[in-house]
Design an enzyme around this catalytic site. Structure first.
Site, PDB file in Angstrom:
ATOM      1  N   HIS A  95       4.915  -4.695  10.680  1.00 44.66           N
ATOM      2  CA  HIS A  95       5.354  -4.008  11.904  1.00 44.66           C
ATOM      3  C   HIS A  95       5.490  -4.991  13.057  1.00 44.66           C
ATOM      4  CE1 HIS A  95       4.796   0.239  10.611  1.00 44.66           C
ATOM      5  NE2 HIS A  95       3.849  -0.267   9.825  1.00 44.66           N
ATOM      6  N   ASP A 153       5.987   4.739   5.013  1.00 48.90           N
ATOM      7  CA  ASP A 153       6.854   3.774   5.705  1.00 48.90           C
ATOM      8  C   ASP A 153       6.887   2.419   4.976  1.00 48.90           C
ATOM      9  OD1 ASP A 153       4.108   3.493   6.719  1.00 48.90           O
ATOM     10  OD2 ASP A 153       4.923   2.054   8.149  1.00 48.90           O
ATOM     11  N   HIS A 154       6.199   2.319   3.827  1.00 56.39           N
ATOM     12  CA  HIS A 154       6.217   1.103   3.007  1.00 56.39           C
ATOM     13  C   HIS A 154       6.822   1.354   1.625  1.00 56.39           C
ATOM     14  CE1 HIS A 154       3.574  -1.144   5.853  1.00 56.39           C
ATOM     15  NE2 HIS A 154       3.417   0.108   6.257  1.00 56.39           N
ATOM     16  N   ASP A 209      -0.214  -3.637   6.388  1.00 55.68           N
ATOM     17  CA  ASP A 209      -0.829  -3.085   7.597  1.00 55.68           C
ATOM     18  C   ASP A 209      -2.306  -3.467   7.705  1.00 55.68           C
ATOM     19  OD1 ASP A 209       1.598  -1.869   8.038  1.00 55.68           O
ATOM     20  OD2 ASP A 209       0.884   0.181   7.736  1.00 55.68           O
ATOM     21  N   HIS A 251       1.501   3.958   1.861  1.00 57.40           N
ATOM     22  CA  HIS A 251       2.057   4.763   2.956  1.00 57.40           C
ATOM     23  C   HIS A 251       3.586   4.848   2.897  1.00 57.40           C
ATOM     24  CE1 HIS A 251      -1.817   4.301   5.541  1.00 57.40           C
ATOM     25  NE2 HIS A 251      -1.883   5.326   4.699  1.00 57.40           N
ATOM     26  N   HIS A 259      -7.497  -0.494   5.576  1.00 56.53           N
ATOM     27  CA  HIS A 259      -6.451   0.400   6.108  1.00 56.53           C
ATOM     28  C   HIS A 259      -6.261   1.546   5.109  1.00 56.53           C
ATOM     29  CE1 HIS A 259      -2.696   1.633   8.042  1.00 56.53           C
ATOM     30  NE2 HIS A 259      -2.049   1.468   6.904  1.00 56.53           N
ATOM     31  N   HIS A 277       0.837  -1.204   0.000  1.00 57.43           N
ATOM     32  CA  HIS A 277       0.000   0.000   0.000  1.00 57.43           C
ATOM     33  C   HIS A 277       0.865   1.244   0.000  1.00 57.43           C
ATOM     34  CE1 HIS A 277       0.750  -0.385   4.308  1.00 57.43           C
ATOM     35  NE2 HIS A 277       0.219   0.813   4.517  1.00 57.43           N
TER      36      HIS A 277
HETATM   37 FE    FE Z   1       2.919   0.881   8.127  1.00 59.30          FE
HETATM   38 ZN    ZN Z   2       0.136   1.838   6.473  1.00 64.10          ZN
END
Ligand code: FE
Ligand code: ZN
Length: 259
Positions: free
Chosen positions: A169, A59-60, A131, A57, A114, A55
């Protein structure tokens, strides 16, 4: 058989590294940061074959452009319905991903909730679910809906019990604290806490878990369990009639009162 190991990133992200035991190809899932991936691949003498994204975001996806600069031949796979940097293979439900260099192949599941276009990669006895499903928890609802996330979690819950859950995570201990609010008497939960604490005391990952362990302990997969229903109704202050309402109450409770 493909080898799967985590590359820790930021505070608590895992970038999953896939490699073939006898070859020098590698694939990474959700590289939010390039630096730890570059370090690991250089250390092990590996060439990046592909990048899988679940996805949009940061942090990905934050490391994608830098990894493409270093390994231009690495193909970037990701969800068709989200803006992903350098995306080359836009994926949705039922698509297949064949990664010959590492000897792995996956089918794609749409798991929105999410985010609106979140996908998961199912194969090699596991699922890379970003996530969506977390160990003992689930992602927050950002750009999807509670109904979507509940349905996506139900799909993941229906995978074979031994399927490994490779989420993005290390949240297990934190999530278990909330799970114990919901089901303080769940013995599997108390055992899971002891196991997770022992792993973390050794600085070892608690991920992957299995679908079976999540079914026994994850409150977001347990909307049909009497204790979970009672806790959700107590929080909501009214009768809740559908599993989605129960799920939504539990998710809102965690968002508002736990973290
Ligand atoms: Fe994340
Ligand atoms: Zn995320």
């Amino acid at each position: 058989m493909v080898e799967i190991t985590p590359i820790p990133a930021f505070n608590d992200n895992y970038i999953w590294l896939l490699r073939h035991p006898d070859r020098l190809h590698a694939v990474v899932v959700d590289p939010g940061d390039a630096a730890p991936v570059v370090q690991r691949l250089r250390q092990d003498g590996l060439e990046l074959e592909a990048i899988l994204i679940t996805h949009k975001h940061g942090d990905h996806v934050g490391g994608v452009r830098e990894l493409k600069r270093i390994w231009p031949e690495a193909l970037v796979y990701g969800p068709a319905n989200e803006p992903i940097p350098a995306l080359e293979k836009a994926l949705g439900e039922g698509d297949r991903v064949d990664l010959a260099g590492v000897g792995a192949s996956f089918s794609v599941l749409d798991v929105p909730g999410h985010t609106e276009g979140h996908i998961a990669y199912l194969g090699e006895q596991g699922v890379f679910c970003g996530d969506t499903l977390f160990t003992a928890g689930c992602g927050r609802v950002f750009s999807g809906t509670h109904a979507q996330l509940h349905q996506s979690l139900q799909r993941l819950a229906g995978l074979p019990a031994e399927t490994r859950v490779y989420c993005a995570h290390e949240y297990t201990l934190d999530n278990l604290g909330f799970a114990e609010w919901v089901e303080p008497e769940n013995q599997d939960l108390l055992q899971r806490r002891r196991d997770a604490e022992a792993l973390r005391a050794d600085a070892r990952p608690t991920v992957p878990s299995t679908v079976q362990l999540e079914l026994l302990t994850n409150p977001f997969l347990r909307s049909g369990v009497p204790q979970v229903i009672a806790a959700a109704e107590h929080y909501a202050g009214r009768r809740l009639t559908s599993p989605t309402e129960i799920f939504t109450a539990i998710r809102s409770w965690k968002d508002r009162e736990y973290d």
